[in-house]
Design a protein around this motif. Structure first.
Motif, PDB file in Angstrom:
ATOM      1  N   LEU A  88      -1.618 -52.223 -22.715  1.00 19.27           N
ATOM      2  CA  LEU A  88      -1.513 -51.119 -23.737  1.00 19.27           C
ATOM      3  C   LEU A  88      -2.032 -50.041 -22.873  1.00 19.27           C
ATOM      4  N   ARG A  89      -3.287 -50.429 -22.112  1.00 17.68           N
ATOM      5  CA  ARG A  89      -3.699 -49.276 -21.115  1.00 17.68           C
ATOM      6  C   ARG A  89      -2.839 -48.830 -20.094  1.00 17.68           C
ATOM      7  N   GLU A  90      -2.027 -49.664 -19.564  1.00 17.18           N
ATOM      8  CA  GLU A  90      -0.998 -49.320 -18.352  1.00 17.18           C
ATOM      9  C   GLU A  90       0.071 -48.583 -19.064  1.00 17.18           C
ATOM     10  N   ALA A  91       0.496 -49.097 -20.249  1.00 16.06           N
ATOM     11  CA  ALA A  91       1.612 -48.182 -20.895  1.00 16.06           C
ATOM     12  C   ALA A  91       1.029 -46.596 -21.003  1.00 16.06           C
ATOM     13  N   VAL A  92      -0.159 -46.362 -21.032  1.00 15.60           N
ATOM     14  CA  VAL A  92      -0.600 -45.001 -21.071  1.00 15.60           C
ATOM     15  C   VAL A  92      -0.814 -44.514 -19.586  1.00 15.60           C
ATOM     16  N   THR A  93      -1.552 -45.225 -18.916  1.00 15.90           N
ATOM     17  CA  THR A  93      -1.822 -44.725 -17.553  1.00 15.90           C
ATOM     18  C   THR A  93      -0.601 -44.841 -16.614  1.00 15.90           C
ATOM     19  N   ASP A  94       0.202 -45.793 -16.844  1.00 15.34           N
ATOM     20  CA  ASP A  94       1.247 -45.738 -15.748  1.00 15.34           C
ATOM     21  C   ASP A  94       2.526 -45.065 -16.262  1.00 15.34           C
ATOM     22  N   GLY A  95       2.805 -45.059 -17.761  1.00 12.57           N
ATOM     23  CA  GLY A  95       4.042 -44.863 -18.382  1.00 12.57           C
ATOM     24  C   GLY A  95       3.869 -43.567 -19.230  1.00 12.57           C
ATOM     25  N   GLY A  96       2.578 -42.959 -19.534  1.00  9.91           N
ATOM     26  CA  GLY A  96       2.148 -41.780 -20.074  1.00  9.91           C
ATOM     27  C   GLY A  96       2.802 -41.712 -21.608  1.00  9.91           C
TER      28      GLY A  96
END
Length: 228
Positions: free
Chosen positions: A168-176
């Protein structure tokens, strides 16, 4: 922070019982927001109201600055919203592969390595934690830019739960992407993940702010919205 999604003076009734009492909360864009509350506090109802699966008796749902209160759930999904409810989040009669393909073509690398071994299985035969893993993976593989998840780690092992929060963090940091997840407790790991925390008690907002402002992860919230 830019607000992606919001409830404004939202009230929801189930027959004679009012579950949300004029709730106002904002979900910032491209951040992880945690909605806290014990069972019966109204957090699941708040998520459903944002997703459009329960109607408001009054108030508004605002998405990207537009009033979407009367926009049905399927239309919100088409606009880029994925909702993972707390139960019945997968299609039990379909295989794991078929569930995932509802989000799009199956990628070479799945969000959870364990899902690769489960692809031929019918979703109804999976354990509770495996079904949660499947539901979260399908949301992550979808093109949705807003993810709403009700207790996404319920039934998962600690290692799989940690993997879920990392995804979920990656969805934010990498995917905006914008992520709103509902949990019963604010764990230390969630403190390091969330940008904003809202806590509901008896259908009203008891606290809104940054995790560090709330105090200890498991600490109660006082009447003024600070840790008691």
């Amino acid at each position: 922070m830019t607000v992606e999604l919001a409830l404004e003076r939202a009230r929801v009734r189930y027959g004679p019982v009012e579950a949300l009492h004029g709730v106002g909360l904002a979900v910032p864009s491209a951040r992880v927001t945690v909605l806290l509350g014990r069972n019966g506090a109204g957090r699941t109802t708040a998520l459903r109201a944002l997703a459009g699966t329960v109607p408001l008796s009054s108030g508004r749902v605002v998405w990207g600055g537009a009033d979407v209160t009367r926009v049905p759930a399927h239309a919100r999904a088409r606009r880029g919203m994925a909702f993972v409810p707390d139960s019945r989040a997968v299609f039990g009669s379909l295989t794991v592969t078929e569930n995932l393909e509802l989000a799009g073509p199956l990628p070479a690398a799945l969000p959870y390595e364990a899902l690769g071994r489960l692809l031929p299985r019918t979703a109804a035969t999976l354990s509770g934690g495996e079904q949660r893993m499947l539901a979260v993976a399908r949301a992550l593989l979808s093109p949705a830019r807003v993810l709403l998840l009700d207790e996404p780690t319920q039934g998962m092992s600690p290692a799989t739960a940690a993997r879920t929060y990392a995804l979920l963090r990656e969805a934010v940091t990498d995917g905006g992407r914008t992520v709103l997840l509902a949990e019963q407790r604010l764990t230390a790991e969630l403190c390091g993940t969330a940008a904003v925390v809202h806590e509901l008690r008896r259908g009203t907002v008891a606290f809104s702010g940054e995790p560090r402002e709330r105090g200890s992860p498991a600490g109660p919230v006082g009447p003024a919205g600070r840790s008691a």
